[in-house]
Design an enzyme around this catalytic site. Structure first.
Site, PDB file in Angstrom:
ATOM      1  N   GLU A  68      -1.390  -5.976  -7.357  1.00  0.00           N
ATOM      2  CA  GLU A  68      -0.605  -4.840  -7.867  1.00  0.00           C
ATOM      3  C   GLU A  68       0.882  -5.155  -7.838  1.00  0.00           C
ATOM      4  O   GLU A  68       1.452  -5.501  -6.788  1.00  0.00           O
ATOM      5  CB  GLU A  68      -0.912  -3.576  -7.042  1.00  0.00           C
ATOM      6  N   LYS A 110     -13.135  -1.181  -1.708  1.00  0.00           N
ATOM      7  CA  LYS A 110     -11.869  -1.913  -1.822  1.00  0.00           C
ATOM      8  C   LYS A 110     -11.023  -1.571  -0.603  1.00  0.00           C
ATOM      9  O   LYS A 110     -11.002  -0.431  -0.167  1.00  0.00           O
ATOM     10  CB  LYS A 110     -11.116  -1.528  -3.099  1.00  0.00           C
ATOM     11  N   ASP A 145     -12.656   3.283  -2.862  1.00  0.00           N
ATOM     12  CA  ASP A 145     -11.406   2.834  -2.235  1.00  0.00           C
ATOM     13  C   ASP A 145     -11.327   3.390  -0.816  1.00  0.00           C
ATOM     14  O   ASP A 145     -11.315   4.614  -0.621  1.00  0.00           O
ATOM     15  CB  ASP A 145     -10.257   3.404  -3.073  1.00  0.00           C
ATOM     16  N   ASP A 193      -8.010   5.710  -4.336  1.00  0.00           N
ATOM     17  CA  ASP A 193      -7.389   6.754  -3.513  1.00  0.00           C
ATOM     18  C   ASP A 193      -6.148   7.301  -4.220  1.00  0.00           C
ATOM     19  O   ASP A 193      -5.516   8.245  -3.743  1.00  0.00           O
ATOM     20  CB  ASP A 193      -7.097   6.267  -2.091  1.00  0.00           C
ATOM     21  N   SER A 194      -5.821   6.728  -5.393  1.00  0.00           N
ATOM     22  CA  SER A 194      -4.793   7.320  -6.256  1.00  0.00           C
ATOM     23  C   SER A 194      -5.164   8.755  -6.605  1.00  0.00           C
ATOM     24  O   SER A 194      -4.316   9.531  -7.045  1.00  0.00           O
ATOM     25  CB  SER A 194      -4.625   6.490  -7.533  1.00  0.00           C
ATOM     26  N   GLU A 204      -7.023  -2.503   1.224  1.00  0.00           N
ATOM     27  CA  GLU A 204      -5.700  -3.083   0.988  1.00  0.00           C
ATOM     28  C   GLU A 204      -5.316  -4.040   2.107  1.00  0.00           C
ATOM     29  O   GLU A 204      -5.602  -3.784   3.277  1.00  0.00           O
ATOM     30  CB  GLU A 204      -4.643  -1.959   0.900  1.00  0.00           C
TER      31      GLU A 204
HETATM   32  O1  KIV Z   1      -6.109   3.804  -5.945  1.00  0.00           O
HETATM   33  C1  KIV Z   1      -5.987   3.166  -7.007  1.00  0.00           C
HETATM   34  O2  KIV Z   1      -6.068   3.705  -8.119  1.00  0.00           O
HETATM   35  C2  KIV Z   1      -5.757   1.736  -6.912  1.00  0.00           C
HETATM   36  C3  KIV Z   1      -5.414   1.011  -8.161  1.00  0.00           C
HETATM   37  C4  KIV Z   1      -3.993   1.235  -8.483  1.00  0.00           C
HETATM   38  C5  KIV Z   1      -5.757  -0.413  -8.096  1.00  0.00           C
HETATM   39  O3  KIV Z   1      -5.811   1.194  -5.850  1.00  0.00           O
END
Ligand code: KIV
Length: 277
Positions: A182, A113, A83, A44-45, A115
């Site tokens: 992280e 993924k 994510d 989600d970056s 969090e």
């Molecule tokens: O969204 C992302 O790129 C991440 C990484 C920093 C692990 O969660």
């Protein structure tokens, strides 16, 4: 054959380091895959490095699915992790299942993924029971920056370090196949990596994790609004792209581009006909 979560878990057992990168589009995913990276995260970056938001919080399911589909079309071998965006898995187990299933069924990812540690372990357990592999993510969890007070390293106090160690064990017990650490201090990351049987994938978490993940735009020097301490630039693409664009602009203005080499021709007779009418 596509990489599986079993392959990733076996890499830890063999003490073989696990490289992971983010990707958000077809072209980049194809290059990363062809370079042999076994794990790709559609992070989600993308909210920050592709869409220009100030954080990952505004990212929606629609945006994530759009990019996940593109990455899946580009990467044929790597295991692709989608994510889950902010608040798509906190509200209830059924919301978490519904949204995770979209990543797998619609997006074509092989895992998701999410969090958090203990707080999300009921969701991790249910998703894995339903056949959806889950990667955990603890330490600096960017979806919680307002609670954490910004993008700061985590686990520097005894209470937080102890909680992160517990969270990692709880995630493993709930069925996660790996955990992103992280911005956790290197000695703590090492301890967590020794304590859990599943691979730890670090970002700013020191050299002793089982694998490393980086944001592709950071390591290629493409995203320059903010360069994290943990990101090493293996290329400076922003500089190269700006130079190429400046050269193109100058050539268009000076009429040295395009030349006939980049143009199409036609029969002289057709031109004669056209000019005669
Ligand atoms: O969204 C992302 O790129 C991440 C990484 C920093 C692990 O969660």
């Amino acid at each position: 054959m596509r990489v599986t979560i079993t392959d990733i878990k076996e890499m830890k057992q063999r003490k073989e380091k696990i490289p992971m990168l983010t990707a958000y589009d077809y072209v980049t995913a194809k290059m990363i895959d062809e370079a042999g990276v076994p794990l790709i995260l559609v992070g989600d970056s993308l909210g920050m490095v592709i869409l220009g938001y100030e954080s990952t919080i505004p990212v929606t399911m629609e945006e994530m699915l759009h990019h996940t589909k593109a990455v899946v079309r580009g990467a044929k071998k790597a295991l692709i992790v989608g994510d889950m965006p902010f608040m798509t898995y906190h509200t209830s187990i059924s919301d978490a299942l519904y949204n995770a299933a979209k990543f797998i069924q619609e997006g074509g990812a092989q895992a998701v993924k999410l969090e958090g540690g203990e707080i999300v372990c009921d969701k991790v357990r249910r998703l894995t029971e339903c056949g959806i592999p889950v990667m955990g993510h603890i330490g600096l969890t960017p979806q919680s920056i307002h609670q954490l007070g910004g993008f700061k390293a985590q686990g520097k106090t005894p209470e937080v370090a102890k909680r992160l160690l517990q969270d990692a064990c709880i995630l493993e017990e709930a069925g996660a196949f790996s955990i992103v650490l992280e911005c956790t201090p290197a000695p703590l990351s090492k301890l967590i990596t020794q304590r859990v049987g599943i691979p730890t994938i670090g970002i700013g978490a020191g050299p002793d994790c089982d694998g490393q993940v980086q944001v592709i735009s950071d390591i290629l020097g493409l995203y320059t609004d903010f360069v994290p301490k943990h990101a090493k630039q293996y290329a400076k693409l922003a500089v190269e792209i700006k130079a190429a664009v400046a050269e193109y602009t100058a050539e268009v203005k000076s009429e040295s581009f395009p030349t006939m080499k980049e143009s199409y021709t036609m029969d002289e007779s057709l031109l004669t006909q056209l000019t005669a009418t």
